[in-house]
Design an enzyme around this catalytic site. Structure first.
Site: not given
Length: 379
Positions: A89, A102, A109, A113, A116, A165-166, A197, A219-221, A296, A339
């Site tokens: 995407e 984006c 991935c 996480c 996600c 993906g990373e 990111s 991506s801390l979170h 989301n 995503c």
């Protein structure tokens, strides 16, 4: 073979192998990346003989959207299908005076996480530089932004490598894509308008800054290893102490070029005043800014979104400590813009269609079709 995704030296070598002079590479680059040519026949500054030779062995293909949707808030999302049938995407998110595209760097991935949706999908493969750059070019096609406009007039002004993906697990292809995207005589997206990111692949962070020179988002979170490891398994390998040391050493980081810390707000998980205070202590001395993101959800998601009152109090607590912490409201919910959601919806629809077709077959034909489907899935 598509020429999209080749760097400028690589494109020059292709023409050199054809016996052409170096300036032809510059001309071809201009047509591909500045003017957005889809066919060699459009390239009027190249001789007809050269265009014919190029057409014999090369093409200018970029990914084609199998689905394109535009939200009521202006967000536009594409599900791109690549030559092998795999899909990923891209999303365009408009702002008042600009907009960001984006881009995905992988199909699926390896990270899991828990907040996600892409993390629920297995890694299929890395995307090539052609497929990464091609997403941006296809977005430009969708908006008709050719030739490359100036920064003052373009809608697609920024690039964010924050899709599926990373990116740091596909470093070489992403670095090549950044080189192409940022070339001033082509797509001309300044590296200061490109953000990568990462979930925190610590050994690659310094190299990212040194070789790509792009903005960094993380991506801390969570503010503690206990919480972050529970929602982001990568933290078990690269805990917060290592991650924060890598961020403080990121090449070029300064108050003028701060690191963005993404923080999804999860009800009862990471949204308490104590969590905010722990964040303040964690980032002390680091030039950074936060994006607070209301979660989301998707069907079956293991979390709920924090209430808006809780998110506002959290933002105020960070702001009182001198930290920039805007609340980034979700965009494109009516088109599954989070995503991984559009891809999952597409796969569900295909699976439902497949099952409906099976139901219409006699038992012998059904068994043969299921065996073929299983073989194709393994491949």
């Amino acid at each position: 073979m598509t020429l999209i995704g080749l760097t400028r030296p690589e494109l020059t070598r292709v023409l050199d192998d054809m016996g052409e002079k170096p300036f032809r590479g510059k001309q071809l680059w201009h047509w591909m990346y500045h003017r957005g040519a889809r066919e060699f026949s459009e390239m009027s500054t190249l001789s007809k003989a050269l265009r014919t030779r190029l057409e014999a062995d090369h093409n200018l293909a970029r990914p084609q959207p199998s689905r394109e949707q535009t939200s009521g808030d202006g967000t536009r999302k594409w599900l791109f299908r690549f030559e092998d049938g795999r899909e990923a995407e891209a999303v365009y998110i408009p702002e008042e005076d600009r907009g960001a595209v984006c881009l995905s760097s992988q199909v699926g991935c390896t990270l899991t996480c828990r907040f996600c949706h892409t993390g629920t999908q297995m890694l299929v493969r890395d995307l090539t530089s052609a497929e990464i750059v091609g997403q941006f070019m296809a977005a430009r096609d969708s908006y008709g932004e050719w030739p490359t406009p100036t920064d003052e007039t373009r809608q697609l002004s920024n690039v964010v490598l924050m899709g599926m993906g990373e990116p740091l697990f596909n470093f070489d292809a992403v670095a090549r894509a950044v080189e192409i995207l940022s070339d001033g005589e082509g797509l001309a997206v300044s590296r200061r308008r490109i953000t990568l990111s990462t979930a925190g692949v610590v050994p690659m962070i310094e190299r990212c800054g040194r070789e790509m020179g792009v903005n960094l988002a993380v991506s801390l979170h969570a503010a503690t290893d206990e919480v972050r490891s529970a929602i982001m398994p990568i933290n078990r390998k690269y805990p917060l102490e290592q991650l924060m040391a890598a961020l403080r050493a990121y090449p070029g980081v300064s108050n003028a070029r701060r690191i963005t810390l993404e923080y999804v707000m999860l009800k009862g998980v990471n949204d308490s005043p104590a969590d905010a205070q722990a964040l303040i202590r964690l980032v002390r001395g680091l030039p950074c800014k936060f994006n607070l993101i209301p979660f989301n959800p998707w069907p079956g998601a293991p979390f709920e979104c924090s209430s808006m009152n809780t998110i506002r109090r959290f933002a105020d607590q960070l702001a009182d400590a001198g930290l920039t912490a805007p609340i980034r409201m979700p965009r494109g919910r009516d088109i599954l813009a989070a995503c991984g959601q559009l891809k999952s919806a597409s796969e569900r629809e295909r699976l439902q269609g497949y099952r409906a077709r099976l139901a219409r077959l006699d038992p012998e034909a059904r068994a043969a079709a299921e065996a073929e489907h299983g073989r194709a899935a393994r491949e």
